[in-house]
Write a protein that holds these residues in place. Structure first.
Motif, PDB file in Angstrom:
ATOM      1  N   LYS A  86       0.856  -1.195   0.000  1.00  0.00           N
ATOM      2  CA  LYS A  86       0.000   0.000   0.000  1.00  0.00           C
ATOM      3  C   LYS A  86       0.888   1.241   0.000  1.00  0.00           C
ATOM      4  N   THR A  87       0.693   2.089  -0.981  1.00  0.00           N
ATOM      5  CA  THR A  87       1.569   3.254  -1.125  1.00  0.00           C
ATOM      6  C   THR A  87       0.783   4.567  -1.227  1.00  0.00           C
ATOM      7  N   GLY A  88      -0.535   4.519  -0.995  1.00  0.00           N
ATOM      8  CA  GLY A  88      -1.312   5.758  -1.087  1.00  0.00           C
ATOM      9  C   GLY A  88      -2.612   5.642  -0.326  1.00  0.00           C
ATOM     10  N   ASP A  89      -3.462   6.674  -0.430  1.00  0.00           N
ATOM     11  CA  ASP A  89      -4.735   6.710   0.297  1.00  0.00           C
ATOM     12  C   ASP A  89      -5.791   5.899  -0.438  1.00  0.00           C
ATOM     13  N   THR A  90      -6.155   4.795   0.154  1.00  0.00           N
ATOM     14  CA  THR A  90      -7.140   3.930  -0.483  1.00  0.00           C
ATOM     15  C   THR A  90      -8.547   4.297  -0.007  1.00  0.00           C
ATOM     16  N   ALA A  91      -9.533   3.809  -0.747  1.00  0.00           N
ATOM     17  CA  ALA A  91     -10.931   4.009  -0.354  1.00  0.00           C
ATOM     18  C   ALA A  91     -11.223   3.120   0.850  1.00  0.00           C
ATOM     19  N   PRO A  92     -12.192   3.523   1.708  1.00  0.00           N
ATOM     20  CA  PRO A  92     -12.540   2.653   2.830  1.00  0.00           C
ATOM     21  C   PRO A  92     -13.205   1.379   2.327  1.00  0.00           C
ATOM     22  N   GLN A 119     -14.015  -2.076 -10.676  1.00  0.00           N
ATOM     23  CA  GLN A 119     -15.022  -1.511  -9.759  1.00  0.00           C
ATOM     24  C   GLN A 119     -14.682  -0.059  -9.448  1.00  0.00           C
ATOM     25  N   PRO A 120     -15.555   0.876  -9.807  1.00  0.00           N
ATOM     26  CA  PRO A 120     -15.343   2.261  -9.400  1.00  0.00           C
ATOM     27  C   PRO A 120     -15.643   2.377  -7.910  1.00  0.00           C
ATOM     28  N   LEU A 121     -14.786   3.048  -7.160  1.00  0.00           N
ATOM     29  CA  LEU A 121     -14.984   3.168  -5.718  1.00  0.00           C
ATOM     30  C   LEU A 121     -15.554   4.541  -5.381  1.00  0.00           C
ATOM     31  N   ARG A 122     -16.065   4.658  -4.169  1.00  0.00           N
ATOM     32  CA  ARG A 122     -16.800   5.850  -3.756  1.00  0.00           C
ATOM     33  C   ARG A 122     -15.949   7.126  -3.853  1.00  0.00           C
ATOM     34  N   LEU A 161     -10.856  -0.108  -8.399  1.00  0.00           N
ATOM     35  CA  LEU A 161     -10.310  -1.397  -8.001  1.00  0.00           C
ATOM     36  C   LEU A 161     -10.334  -2.324  -9.215  1.00  0.00           C
ATOM     37  N   ILE A 162      -9.161  -2.819  -9.587  1.00  0.00           N
ATOM     38  CA  ILE A 162      -9.088  -3.756 -10.709  1.00  0.00           C
ATOM     39  C   ILE A 162      -8.667  -5.114 -10.155  1.00  0.00           C
ATOM     40  N   TYR A 163      -9.392  -6.152 -10.553  1.00  0.00           N
ATOM     41  CA  TYR A 163      -8.970  -7.516 -10.233  1.00  0.00           C
ATOM     42  C   TYR A 163      -8.520  -8.185 -11.530  1.00  0.00           C
TER      43      TYR A 163
END
Ligand code: NAG
Ligand code: NAG
Ligand code: NAG
Ligand code: NAG
Ligand code: NAG
Ligand code: NAG
Ligand code: NAG
Length: 510
Positions: free
Chosen positions: A47-53, A361-364, A369-371
């Motif tokens: 993790k290298t940045g601010d992720t979505a909750p 998946q577009p996050l809020r 998010l890419i799988y």
């Protein structure tokens, strides 16, 4: 014993028992004293940045730990829920909102081949992991190769904003394949789209690919590679391979993997309103960066007045040379009929080549998010394309030989309130102190634990300790006792904030 509890790192090639079959795990997994049947993979994180909750949700498949189960973990890889490994294997586990409440939906059924010809049921469970609905499909119009209890295909599990289900079925129909050099009396694997009422299983809409997408558009070479064109699963030509469908405004947006098409179809007439093709654009003029092949998970959204299409661009089938897989956000102009990339989400420090599966998946908070499908890696990107988070749960595999994977993966602010009781296990150290292990599968909101101890089963008034929940399984050492019981504090349900485990006897040695 480490204070983390038993988070045993079982190394490559360790042998594990799951569902009475012996499997060789090709990736390290976690084990727990209180839940010996659960073996979720250990995530390799960056993790290298601010992720979505939110928490990570996927149905894992392949040769790791418990082999195939629904998994929810925190962003840090801490297990929150592992589906019961003794239940039928699930696929396409997806969080939705139904009737204003958060639910999980997943597919179970019978798989006929490794390329996704399958027949099954979609099950919806609530936030206490209890059964809500089974969505089943029976359609005498489908021809098939056998009798199945329900005919839904695992490639789509989608609950609409208006509380209905949208999904797929694969059919096998006799078809003249001579236009592509196949036999006149050949067999086609058709893709059928359905919208279904969740509570009654009534079919509200049905659409057959073969009535709208010509076989000459297929990029799949199967018509010349399959033997015989008989009527078995393996010999009907998978010419179109529908792999996503969702409802959007007055239509459905459908992904046809083997024709590289995104097709927007009218809900009222079933007619194709427009078609975006990944190589030549179809009805659109396509910018080079917006091109796609062998794609998955095509969705539409309207954002700040723009019509946006996003997808997981595999760029690979099962044949070398393998290309880099990315997520793509494409702006559509349905007046000028142009399609142009807004952003390409490409891994920054590793090349991932997914031959199958995958999601976008577009996050809020505008992150994405890419799988990466057959590569067991989930990544989060900022909207400007910068990668900020990576979650790997299996080894890097040859695109043709995925060892561990999932079909899609999601992030969701999921809160689970199981109706089960917490689990506890306790043993006596040689110096008389007692090791206590406690967990509660599915409880996302538990913050700490009370540990009660006593000398008899009926006398557990003594609160020996209150400990912070530190992982799926929390570990603590308490003074001498013969019986223990634990109590989960916080978030056990919206109304009842604590829940007790059974009382267990302390075993004589650790
Ligand atoms: C973690 O991510 C950063 C930024 O994407 C990258 O530079 C770095 O190499 C990654 N580290 C590992 C161990 O993969
Ligand atoms: C729902 O469907 C699954 C899969 O077919 C089946 O195992 C289960 O018993 C069904 N549950 C109910 C309550 O019908
Ligand atoms: C498929 O082929 C078998 C054997 O050739 C035949 O018995 C069966 O009726 C066929 N099924 C259909 C749906 O045509
Ligand atoms: C990879 O990309 C090249 C060039 O764009 C293309 O010719 C090739 O078919 C692609 N490979 C696969 C497996 O799709
Ligand atoms: C994969 O796609 C390429 C063209 O991109 C084609 O030549 C090849 O035959 C395809 N292979 C399979 C297994 O679909
Ligand atoms: C008793 O033994 C356990 C296990 O070796 C150890 O963790 C603990 O610190 C010991 N406690 C005391 C009071 O010696
Ligand atoms: C709250 O939880 C306790 C312990 O599990 C239980 O005995 C009690 O009946 C619950 N109360 C309510 C209102 O659900």
């Amino acid at each position: 014993m480490k204070s983390l509890g038993v988070l045993a790192l079982v190394l490559t090639a360790a042998i594990a028992k799951a569902q009475s079959t012996t499997i060789v795990s090709i990736w390290p997994y976690q084990t727990f004293v209180t839940e010996p049947n659960l073996r979720p993979p250990i995530a390799a994180l960056n993790k290298t940045g601010d992720t979505a909750p939110g928490h990570i949700i996927f149905a894992q498949s392949g040769r790791v730990g418990a082999e195939q189960a629904g998994i929810i973990t925190t962003e840090n890889g801490q297990l929150l829920w592992n589906s019961d490994p003794t239940l039928p294997k699930m696929s396409t586990l997806t969080p939705f909102v139904l009737d204003g409440k958060k639910v999980l939906a997943y597919w179970t059924g019978i798989s006929l081949d490794s390329r996704g010809d399958d027949y099954g049921t979609v099950t919806i469970i609530d936030d206490s992991y209890q059964f809500l609905y089974n969505i089943t499909l029976a359609d005498p119009d489908l021809q098939l190769y056998g009798v199945y209890p329900s005919l839904l295909n695992s490639h789509e599990v989608y609950i609409t904003d208006h509380g209905t289900f949208v999904g797929l079925s694969y059919d096998a129909i006799p078809w003249d394949l001579s236009p592509v050099g196949g036999p006149t009396e050949g067999w086609l694997r058709d893709g059928v789209v359905y919208e279904i009422d969740i509570k009654t299983n009534n079919v509200l809409f049905k659409w057959r690919a073969s009535e709208h997408i010509q076989i000459t558009r297929s990029r799949d070479p199967g018509h010349s590679q399959r033997s015989g064109f008989g009527n078995s699963s393996d010999s009907a030509w998978d010419y179109v391979h529908l792999n996503s469908v969702s409802s959007f405004e007055d239509g459905y947006i459908i992904s046809a993997r083997h024709t590289f098409d995104a097709i927007y179809v009218s809900k009222s007439t079933g007619n194709v309103i427009w078609r975006l093709q990944g190589e030549d654009g179809g009805d659109f003029s396509l910018s080079p960066g917006a091109a796609f092949r062998w794609q998955h998970d095509i969705r539409l959204e309207r954002s700040r007045g723009e019509l946006l299409l996003h997808l997981h661009d595999n760029e690979n089938n099962y044949t070398a040379p393998y290309n880099a897989t990315t997520g793509k956000l494409i702006k559509l102009d349905t007046e000028a009929m142009t399609a142009e990339e807004v952003q390409i989400f490409a891994p920054s420090y590793e090349r991932l080549q997914a031959s199958s599966g995958g999601s976008y998946q577009p996050l809020r908070n505008d992150n994405v998010l890419i799988y990466f499908g057959s590569q067991p890696v989930i990544k989060e990107f900022r909207r400007d394309g910068v990668e900020i988070y990576s979650y790997r749960f299996g080894p890097s595999d040859a695109p043709t030989n995925p060892g561990v994977g999932a079909y899609r993966a999601f992030k969701s602010e999921w809160k689970g309130y199981p109706i089960t009781s917490p689990k506890v296990s306790a043993c006596r150290n040689s110096n008389g102190t007692v090791n206590v292990f406690m967990s509660w599968n599915g409880a996302t909101e538990t913050k700490s634990w009370n540990i009660y101890s006593g000398s008899s089963q009926s006398n557990l008034k003594h609160k020996a300790a209150t400990v912070k929940k530190v992982d799926f399984e929390t570990f603590a050492t308490i003074p001498e006792a013969s019986f223990v019981q634990v109590e989960a504090i916080g978030g056990c349900s919206i109304h009842n904030e604590t829940r007790l485990s059974d009382v267990v006897a302390v075993s004589e040695s650790c």
